[in-house]
Write a protein that holds these residues in place. Structure first.
Motif, short mmCIF file in Angstrom:
data_model
loop_
_atom_site.label_atom_id
_atom_site.label_comp_id
_atom_site.label_asym_id
_atom_site.label_seq_id
_atom_site.Cartn_x
_atom_site.Cartn_y
_atom_site.Cartn_z
N GLN A 150 16.21 -7.77 8.36
CA GLN A 150 15.64 -7.57 7.02
C GLN A 150 14.84 -6.26 6.97
OE1 GLN A 150 13.50 -11.24 6.83
NE2 GLN A 150 15.16 -12.34 5.80
N THR A 151 14.05 -6.02 8.00
CA THR A 151 13.26 -4.78 8.06
C THR A 151 14.17 -3.56 8.13
OG1 THR A 151 11.44 -5.94 9.13
CG2 THR A 151 11.51 -3.55 9.40
N ALA A 152 15.23 -3.65 8.91
CA ALA A 152 16.18 -2.53 9.02
C ALA A 152 16.85 -2.26 7.69
CB ALA A 152 17.22 -2.82 10.11
N ARG A 153 17.15 -3.30 6.95
CA ARG A 153 17.78 -3.11 5.63
C ARG A 153 16.83 -2.43 4.66
NH1 ARG A 153 20.97 -8.87 5.45
NH2 ARG A 153 22.73 -8.17 6.71
N VAL A 154 15.56 -2.78 4.70
CA VAL A 154 14.58 -2.12 3.83
C VAL A 154 14.50 -0.64 4.20
CG1 VAL A 154 12.11 -1.95 3.29
CG2 VAL A 154 13.24 -4.17 3.29
N ARG A 155 14.47 -0.34 5.50
CA ARG A 155 14.43 1.06 5.93
C ARG A 155 15.66 1.82 5.45
NH1 ARG A 155 11.35 2.79 10.87
NH2 ARG A 155 9.68 1.29 10.93
N ALA A 156 16.82 1.20 5.56
CA ALA A 156 18.05 1.84 5.10
C ALA A 156 18.01 2.08 3.59
CB ALA A 156 19.26 1.00 5.48
N GLU A 157 17.49 1.11 2.86
CA GLU A 157 17.37 1.26 1.41
C GLU A 157 16.43 2.42 1.07
OE1 GLU A 157 15.52 -1.27 -2.31
OE2 GLU A 157 16.41 -2.37 -0.65
N ILE A 158 15.31 2.49 1.75
CA ILE A 158 14.36 3.58 1.51
C ILE A 158 15.02 4.92 1.80
CG2 ILE A 158 12.24 4.66 2.38
CD1 ILE A 158 11.09 1.78 2.64
N ARG A 159 15.72 5.03 2.91
CA ARG A 159 16.36 6.30 3.29
C ARG A 159 17.51 6.68 2.37
NH1 ARG A 159 16.25 5.27 9.74
NH2 ARG A 159 14.09 5.88 10.05
N SER A 160 18.01 5.70 1.61
CA SER A 160 19.12 6.01 0.70
C SER A 160 18.63 6.59 -0.63
CB SER A 160 19.96 4.75 0.44
OG SER A 160 19.25 3.86 -0.41
N LEU A 161 17.34 6.50 -0.88
CA LEU A 161 16.81 7.03 -2.13
C LEU A 161 16.94 8.55 -2.13
CD1 LEU A 161 13.65 4.75 -2.39
CD2 LEU A 161 15.77 4.58 -3.73
N PRO A 162 17.32 9.13 -3.29
CA PRO A 162 17.65 10.56 -3.30
C PRO A 162 16.46 11.52 -3.19
CG PRO A 162 17.93 9.63 -5.49
CD PRO A 162 17.62 8.49 -4.56
N LYS A 163 15.29 11.11 -3.65
CA LYS A 163 14.16 12.04 -3.68
C LYS A 163 13.09 11.65 -2.66
CE LYS A 163 14.69 13.23 -8.55
NZ LYS A 163 14.03 13.27 -9.85
N VAL A 164 12.45 12.66 -2.09
CA VAL A 164 11.38 12.44 -1.13
C VAL A 164 10.28 11.59 -1.78
CG1 VAL A 164 9.60 13.53 0.31
CG2 VAL A 164 11.89 14.56 0.13
N ALA A 165 9.93 11.89 -3.03
CA ALA A 165 8.89 11.13 -3.72
C ALA A 165 9.26 9.65 -3.81
CB ALA A 165 8.65 11.71 -5.12
N GLU A 166 10.52 9.36 -4.11
CA GLU A 166 10.96 7.97 -4.21
C GLU A 166 10.90 7.28 -2.84
OE1 GLU A 166 14.87 8.51 -5.80
OE2 GLU A 166 14.16 8.59 -7.88
N ARG A 167 11.30 7.98 -1.79
CA ARG A 167 11.24 7.41 -0.45
C ARG A 167 9.80 7.11 -0.05
NH1 ARG A 167 15.76 10.45 3.36
NH2 ARG A 167 17.40 10.46 1.79
N LEU A 168 8.92 8.05 -0.31
CA LEU A 168 7.51 7.87 0.04
C LEU A 168 6.91 6.72 -0.76
CD1 LEU A 168 5.05 8.72 1.67
CD2 LEU A 168 4.61 10.48 -0.08
N ASN A 169 7.20 6.66 -2.05
CA ASN A 169 6.68 5.56 -2.88
C ASN A 169 7.16 4.21 -2.36
OD1 ASN A 169 5.31 7.26 -4.60
ND2 ASN A 169 6.93 7.30 -6.15
N ALA A 170 8.43 4.11 -2.03
CA ALA A 170 8.99 2.84 -1.53
C ALA A 170 8.36 2.47 -0.19
CB ALA A 170 10.51 2.95 -1.41
N TRP A 171 8.18 3.46 0.67
CA TRP A 171 7.56 3.22 1.99
C TRP A 171 6.13 2.74 1.82
CZ3 TRP A 171 3.70 5.80 4.89
CH2 TRP A 171 3.72 5.55 6.27
N LEU A 172 5.37 3.37 0.94
CA LEU A 172 4.00 2.95 0.68
C LEU A 172 3.96 1.55 0.05
CD1 LEU A 172 2.59 6.34 -0.66
CD2 LEU A 172 1.99 5.23 1.52
N TYR A 173 4.90 1.29 -0.84
CA TYR A 173 4.99 -0.02 -1.49
C TYR A 173 5.23 -1.13 -0.47
CZ TYR A 173 6.57 -3.79 -4.52
OH TYR A 173 6.71 -5.00 -5.14
N GLU A 174 5.92 -0.81 0.62
CA GLU A 174 6.19 -1.80 1.67
C GLU A 174 4.96 -2.10 2.52
OE1 GLU A 174 8.86 -3.79 2.37
OE2 GLU A 174 9.59 -3.08 0.43
#
Length: 178
Positions: A117-141
């Motif tokens: 489950q954790t690996a899937r969240v990481r993969a989802e975060i890394r699939s986001l196109p923008k750095v801002a979106e990745r950072l927001n998702a990572w912080l949200y986690e």
């Protein structure tokens, strides 16, 4: 809640490693299963382009590279980032314990499911196109930015360059456009 696998590692060999030391490297034969008792260890891979990807930031009571229990060789590097104490259990002893104790095997299966489950969240975060979106998702986690000298680890976890992360953090500080 106490980690169900801790008793299995109770009588195992203990290792104390300084920051920067490798627990194991990609390609090495899997002879031991390691549980982190104290400190921090990163599981890392290096891309064909030379970028470092952080697969996991492991803390206490984490079994490192859990998939290695069923592999001949490690598929990543485990590098100590904060002085660490590890329990090292021979792989055959670990496998025999899983085979002989259904409750332990069930606890192991549950831990593996959480890891997937954790690996899937990481993969989802890394699939986001923008750095801002990745950072927001990572912080949200539930993650928090570390001190400034460790931001490159966040970049490696997000799968972006250090420079791209630094630009995004600077933009957030100054309130610039996205």
């Amino acid at each position: 809640m106490r980690h169900a696998l801790i008793p299995l590692f109770a009588g195992s060999r203990s290792l104390d490693l300084p920051a920067g030391e490798a627990v194991f490297l990609t390609g090495q034969q899997v002879e031991m299963i390691y549980m982190l008792r104290a400190g921090r260890v990163q599981l890392q891979r290096h891309t064909t382009h030379g970028a470092r990807l952080i697969l996991q930031n492991a803390g206490p009571e984490t079994v490192l590279a859990e998939a290695s229990a069923f592999s001949e060789h490690y598929h990543c590097d485990a590098v100590v980032t904060e002085p660490a104490t590890l329990a090292a259990l021979p792989k055959p002893v670990f496998i025999a314990a899983l085979r002989d104790d259904p409750d332990l095997a069930l606890a192991w299966s549950a831990m593996l499911a959480r890891s997937v489950q954790t690996a899937r969240v990481r993969a989802e975060i890394r699939s986001l196109p923008k750095v801002a979106e990745r950072l927001n998702a990572w912080l949200y986690e539930g993650h928090a930015l570390p001190e400034k000298g460790r931001w490159q680890d966040v970049a490696a976890e997000l799968g972006v360059t250090r420079e791209a992360l630094y630009r995004e953090l600077a933009r957030r500080r100054t309130g610039g456009p996205a």
